[in-house]
Design a protein around this motif. Structure first.
Motif, PDB file in Angstrom:
ATOM      1  N   GLU A 188       0.744  -0.976   0.350  1.00 47.61           N
ATOM      2  CA  GLU A 188       0.598  -0.667   0.086  1.00 47.61           C
ATOM      3  C   GLU A 188       0.981   1.137   0.424  1.00 47.61           C
ATOM      4  O   GLU A 188       2.414   0.855   0.355  1.00 47.61           O
ATOM      5  CB  GLU A 188      -0.820   0.148   1.117  1.00 47.61           C
ATOM      6  CG  GLU A 188      -1.952  -0.638   1.396  1.00 47.61           C
ATOM      7  CD  GLU A 188      -1.234  -2.481   1.577  1.00 47.61           C
ATOM      8  OE1 GLU A 188       0.010  -2.435   2.922  1.00 47.61           O
ATOM      9  OE2 GLU A 188      -2.003  -3.662   2.011  1.00 47.61           O
ATOM     10  N   LYS A 189      -0.147   2.421  -0.297  1.00 48.09           N
ATOM     11  CA  LYS A 189       1.139   3.421  -0.675  1.00 48.09           C
ATOM     12  C   LYS A 189       1.724   3.852   1.054  1.00 48.09           C
ATOM     13  O   LYS A 189       3.133   4.870   1.134  1.00 48.09           O
ATOM     14  CB  LYS A 189       0.062   4.733  -1.158  1.00 48.09           C
ATOM     15  CG  LYS A 189      -0.279   4.377  -2.368  1.00 48.09           C
ATOM     16  CD  LYS A 189      -0.703   5.698  -3.121  1.00 48.09           C
ATOM     17  CE  LYS A 189      -0.945   5.649  -4.058  1.00 48.09           C
ATOM     18  NZ  LYS A 189      -2.745   6.696  -4.873  1.00 48.09           N
ATOM     19  N   ASP A 190       1.106   3.567   2.142  1.00 51.06           N
ATOM     20  CA  ASP A 190       1.807   4.151   3.098  1.00 51.06           C
ATOM     21  C   ASP A 190       3.124   3.506   3.175  1.00 51.06           C
ATOM     22  O   ASP A 190       4.077   4.346   4.359  1.00 51.06           O
ATOM     23  CB  ASP A 190       0.807   4.670   4.347  1.00 51.06           C
ATOM     24  CG  ASP A 190       0.763   3.032   4.314  1.00 51.06           C
ATOM     25  OD1 ASP A 190       0.088   2.504   3.708  1.00 51.06           O
ATOM     26  OD2 ASP A 190      -0.280   2.469   5.430  1.00 51.06           O
ATOM     27  N   ILE A 225       8.940   2.769   3.102  1.00 55.37           N
ATOM     28  CA  ILE A 225      10.058   2.198   2.689  1.00 55.37           C
ATOM     29  C   ILE A 225      10.942   3.147   2.047  1.00 55.37           C
ATOM     30  O   ILE A 225      12.513   3.325   1.769  1.00 55.37           O
ATOM     31  CB  ILE A 225      10.006   0.794   2.130  1.00 55.37           C
ATOM     32  CG1 ILE A 225       9.517  -0.033   2.712  1.00 55.37           C
ATOM     33  CG2 ILE A 225      11.022   0.432   1.094  1.00 55.37           C
ATOM     34  CD1 ILE A 225       8.534  -1.229   2.017  1.00 55.37           C
ATOM     35  N   GLN A 226      10.817   4.112   1.294  1.00 56.05           N
ATOM     36  CA  GLN A 226      11.467   4.800   0.831  1.00 56.05           C
ATOM     37  C   GLN A 226      11.839   5.770   1.362  1.00 56.05           C
ATOM     38  O   GLN A 226      12.745   6.284   0.878  1.00 56.05           O
ATOM     39  CB  GLN A 226       9.778   5.770  -0.335  1.00 56.05           C
ATOM     40  CG  GLN A 226       9.880   4.521  -1.817  1.00 56.05           C
ATOM     41  CD  GLN A 226       8.386   5.381  -2.921  1.00 56.05           C
ATOM     42  OE1 GLN A 226       8.048   5.805  -1.882  1.00 56.05           O
ATOM     43  NE2 GLN A 226       9.091   4.637  -3.349  1.00 56.05           N
ATOM     44  N   ALA A 227      11.303   5.860   2.408  1.00 54.89           N
ATOM     45  CA  ALA A 227      12.007   7.612   3.344  1.00 54.89           C
ATOM     46  C   ALA A 227      13.267   6.352   4.261  1.00 54.89           C
ATOM     47  O   ALA A 227      14.674   7.596   4.183  1.00 54.89           O
ATOM     48  CB  ALA A 227      10.790   7.604   4.157  1.00 54.89           C
TER      49      ALA A 227
END
Length: 64
Positions: A9-11, A16-18
């Motif tokens: 999901e986007k959140d 993970i990207q952070a």
């Protein structure tokens, strides 16, 4: 056990990207299923799978 790249999901993806940005590293998320049963294949089916693997340069796993 069978593991695949996780569909997130986007959140969760944002979390993970952070962390990737903070660490300066790429992270890959996997999702695993403990009860995945490998399919029994006939010789011709296995041959077809191997041909496609070679063509696409990927690994394929047949499950029930």
């Amino acid at each position: 056990m069978l593991c695949t790249v996780a569909q997130l999901e986007k959140d969760k993806l944002a979390d993970i990207q952070a962390l990737e940005k903070k660490l300066g590293k790429t992270l890959i998320a996997f999702s695993c299923k403990k009860n995945a049963e490998i399919a029994k294949l006939k010789d011709d089916e296995l041959s077809q799978i191997r041909q496609l693997e070679k063509k696409l340069n990927v690994s394929l796993v047949a499950v029930k």
